[in-house]
Design a protein around this motif. Structure first.
Motif, PDB file in Angstrom:
ATOM      1  N   LYS A   1       0.832  -1.212   0.000  1.00  0.00           N
ATOM      2  CA  LYS A   1       0.000   0.000   0.000  1.00  0.00           C
ATOM      3  C   LYS A   1       0.868   1.264   0.000  1.00  0.00           C
ATOM      4  CE  LYS A   1      -2.105  -1.082   3.825  1.00  0.00           C
ATOM      5  NZ  LYS A   1      -1.395  -2.353   4.107  1.00  0.00           N
ATOM      6  N   THR A   2       1.822   1.329   0.934  1.00  0.00           N
ATOM      7  CA  THR A   2       2.648   2.538   1.046  1.00  0.00           C
ATOM      8  C   THR A   2       3.452   2.757  -0.234  1.00  0.00           C
ATOM      9  OG1 THR A   2       2.815   2.091   3.390  1.00  0.00           O
ATOM     10  CG2 THR A   2       4.355   3.694   2.507  1.00  0.00           C
ATOM     11  N   THR A   3       3.968   1.672  -0.782  1.00  0.00           N
ATOM     12  CA  THR A   3       4.741   1.781  -2.024  1.00  0.00           C
ATOM     13  C   THR A   3       3.854   2.360  -3.132  1.00  0.00           C
ATOM     14  OG1 THR A   3       6.072  -0.104  -1.347  1.00  0.00           O
ATOM     15  CG2 THR A   3       6.077   0.441  -3.700  1.00  0.00           C
ATOM     16  N   THR A   4       2.626   1.881  -3.227  1.00  0.00           N
ATOM     17  CA  THR A   4       1.700   2.384  -4.249  1.00  0.00           C
ATOM     18  C   THR A   4       1.402   3.864  -4.012  1.00  0.00           C
ATOM     19  OG1 THR A   4       0.720   0.191  -4.391  1.00  0.00           O
ATOM     20  CG2 THR A   4      -0.571   2.010  -5.310  1.00  0.00           C
ATOM     21  N   ILE A   5       1.137   4.227  -2.760  1.00  0.00           N
ATOM     22  CA  ILE A   5       0.837   5.628  -2.440  1.00  0.00           C
ATOM     23  C   ILE A   5       2.022   6.524  -2.793  1.00  0.00           C
ATOM     24  CG2 ILE A   5       0.544   7.208  -0.480  1.00  0.00           C
ATOM     25  CD1 ILE A   5      -1.362   5.164   0.740  1.00  0.00           C
ATOM     26  N   LYS A   6       3.224   6.074  -2.461  1.00  0.00           N
ATOM     27  CA  LYS A   6       4.407   6.897  -2.772  1.00  0.00           C
ATOM     28  C   LYS A   6       4.553   7.089  -4.276  1.00  0.00           C
ATOM     29  CE  LYS A   6       7.215   6.206   1.336  1.00  0.00           C
ATOM     30  NZ  LYS A   6       8.355   5.488   1.916  1.00  0.00           N
ATOM     31  N   MET A   7       4.174   6.078  -5.045  1.00  0.00           N
ATOM     32  CA  MET A   7       4.249   6.237  -6.504  1.00  0.00           C
ATOM     33  C   MET A   7       3.168   7.199  -6.994  1.00  0.00           C
ATOM     34  SD  MET A   7       5.450   2.529  -7.981  1.00  0.00           S
ATOM     35  CE  MET A   7       4.218   1.487  -7.231  1.00  0.00           C
ATOM     36  N   LEU A   8       2.001   7.187  -6.347  1.00  0.00           N
ATOM     37  CA  LEU A   8       0.936   8.123  -6.735  1.00  0.00           C
ATOM     38  C   LEU A   8       1.319   9.564  -6.424  1.00  0.00           C
ATOM     39  CD1 LEU A   8      -2.304   6.261  -5.519  1.00  0.00           C
ATOM     40  CD2 LEU A   8      -1.565   6.647  -7.877  1.00  0.00           C
ATOM     41  N   CYS A   9       2.123   9.743  -5.369  1.00  0.00           N
ATOM     42  CA  CYS A   9       2.548  11.095  -4.967  1.00  0.00           C
ATOM     43  C   CYS A   9       3.804  11.537  -5.717  1.00  0.00           C
ATOM     44  CB  CYS A   9       2.869  11.142  -3.477  1.00  0.00           C
ATOM     45  SG  CYS A   9       1.491  10.799  -2.423  1.00  0.00           S
ATOM     46  N   GLY A  10       4.413  10.649  -6.469  1.00  0.00           N
ATOM     47  CA  GLY A  10       5.647  10.999  -7.158  1.00  0.00           C
ATOM     48  C   GLY A  10       6.861  10.978  -6.248  1.00  0.00           C
ATOM     49  N   LEU A  11       6.763  10.284  -5.119  1.00  0.00           N
ATOM     50  CA  LEU A  11       7.905  10.176  -4.199  1.00  0.00           C
ATOM     51  C   LEU A  11       8.779   8.986  -4.568  1.00  0.00           C
ATOM     52  CD1 LEU A  11       6.017  10.843  -0.842  1.00  0.00           C
ATOM     53  CD2 LEU A  11       7.585  12.391  -2.017  1.00  0.00           C
ATOM     54  N   LEU A  12       8.203   8.044  -5.298  1.00  0.00           N
ATOM     55  CA  LEU A  12       8.931   6.870  -5.799  1.00  0.00           C
ATOM     56  C   LEU A  12       8.500   6.672  -7.240  1.00  0.00           C
ATOM     57  CD1 LEU A  12       8.443   3.902  -3.272  1.00  0.00           C
ATOM     58  CD2 LEU A  12      10.592   5.038  -3.850  1.00  0.00           C
ATOM     59  N   PHE A  13       9.390   6.129  -8.054  1.00  0.00           N
ATOM     60  CA  PHE A  13       9.013   5.841  -9.438  1.00  0.00           C
ATOM     61  C   PHE A  13       8.926   4.339  -9.641  1.00  0.00           C
ATOM     62  CE2 PHE A  13      10.872  10.097  -9.722  1.00  0.00           C
ATOM     63  CZ  PHE A  13       9.780  10.740 -10.284  1.00  0.00           C
ATOM     64  N   PRO A  14       8.009   3.892 -10.516  1.00  0.00           N
ATOM     65  CA  PRO A  14       7.896   2.457 -10.773  1.00  0.00           C
ATOM     66  C   PRO A  14       9.172   1.916 -11.420  1.00  0.00           C
ATOM     67  CG  PRO A  14       6.060   3.677 -11.788  1.00  0.00           C
ATOM     68  CD  PRO A  14       7.038   4.686 -11.286  1.00  0.00           C
ATOM     69  N   THR A  15       9.462   0.660 -11.160  1.00  0.00           N
ATOM     70  CA  THR A  15      10.555  -0.010 -11.861  1.00  0.00           C
ATOM     71  C   THR A  15      10.132  -0.201 -13.315  1.00  0.00           C
ATOM     72  OG1 THR A  15      11.008  -1.161  -9.795  1.00  0.00           O
ATOM     73  CG2 THR A  15      12.084  -2.025 -11.778  1.00  0.00           C
TER      74      THR A  15
END
Ligand code: ADP
Length: 243
Positions: free
Chosen positions: A40-54
């Motif tokens: 969940k947190t990983t998905t949220i961070k990607m939605l916020c632009g804090l992490l990028f998908p591999t």
């Protein structure tokens, strides 16, 4: 508003989210559920632009987070589970700081500040240092800051934890009102009765994979259960225990 297409996120060899596909339309209140460690947190961070998908793409309002991050991020607000405030600022100073961060024009920022102070009933304490705030006061101030720039997508992580029943009721009304006004609300929570009460649709992630997504009726059908969301959730995420 949200388009997640074939998104995989790895941390080293660890796959946190695998081939996730999820679309959430404007004005939907979507609840995102899953056991701890589900992604969940990983998905949220990607939605916020804090992490990028591999691999795969995340789009917000049509903007690809990887190539048009500024445009995409401008549409999003995120309320984390631990409401963070600068202790040596007053609530009003924190709101002003937030308005400045978003580059809001002075008059617009001022009128929006007045609006959110009224909306969240902050007037009694908004000129006090935030270090003196209770959890509920902090949560209201953080929500006020999150809505200051009128985001199109509000992401809230466990927003009801630690709140008293009256504040929970107010928050539920707020989230539904926002969705009614066309704001997309993405709610991550373990509080399944709130998800059941509020959400238009529910997504369940387990071991990085979306294993169920739809209305409660859809999920009941999938689980072969006519119980509550809690029954359905447990059946879908722990099939060996329920068979
Ligand atoms: P949730 O929010 O649903 O509890 P997370 O997205 O935090 O799940 O984690 C998904 C998986 O990825 C878990 O197995 C977690 O241990 C792993 N993980 C999360 N962050 C990192 C990281 N920075 N490095 C390595 N593994 C991580």
């Amino acid at each position: 508003m949200i388009e997640i297409v074939e998104v995989t996120k790895r941390y080293g060899n660890k796959v946190a989210v695998e081939k996730l596909n999820l679309a959430v339309p404007n004005g939907e209140l979507f609840a995102f559920l899953g056991p701890n460690g589900a992604g969940k947190t990983t998905t949220i961070k990607m939605l916020c632009g804090l992490l990028f998908p591999t691999s795969g793409t995340v789009k917000i309002g049509g903007y690809n987070m990887s190539t048009h991050g500024d445009e995409a991020r401008a549409l999003v607000s995120y309320v984390p589970d631990q409401p963070f405030l600068y202790e040596k600022l007053t609530g009003r100073e924190f709101l002003q700081f937030t308005a400045d961060l978003y580059g809001m024009p002075i008059a617009y920022g001022k009128s929006r500040m007045e609006r959110v102070i009224e909306m969240f009933h902050l007037d009694e304490f908004v000129d006090t240092l935030t270090e003196r705030y209770s959890h509920g006061m902090r949560q209201r101030t953080v929500f006020a800051a999150a809505l200051l720039h009128e985001p199109k997508l509000l992401i809230a992580d466990e927003p009801t934890v630690g709140l008293d029943p009256k504040s929970i009721r107010e928050l539920k009304v707020l989230l539904r009102d926002l969705a009614k006004q066309g704001v997309t609300v993405f709610l991550s929570t373990h509080t399944l009765d709130i998800a059941q009460e509020l959400a238009d649709r529910v997504g369940i992630i387990h071991n990085g994979t979306l294993i169920g997504c739809g209305t409660l009726a859809d999920l009941r059908k999938k689980a072969g259960s006519d119980g509550t969301l809690e029954d359905v959730f447990l059946k879908i995420t722990e099939p060996s225990e329920s068979t």
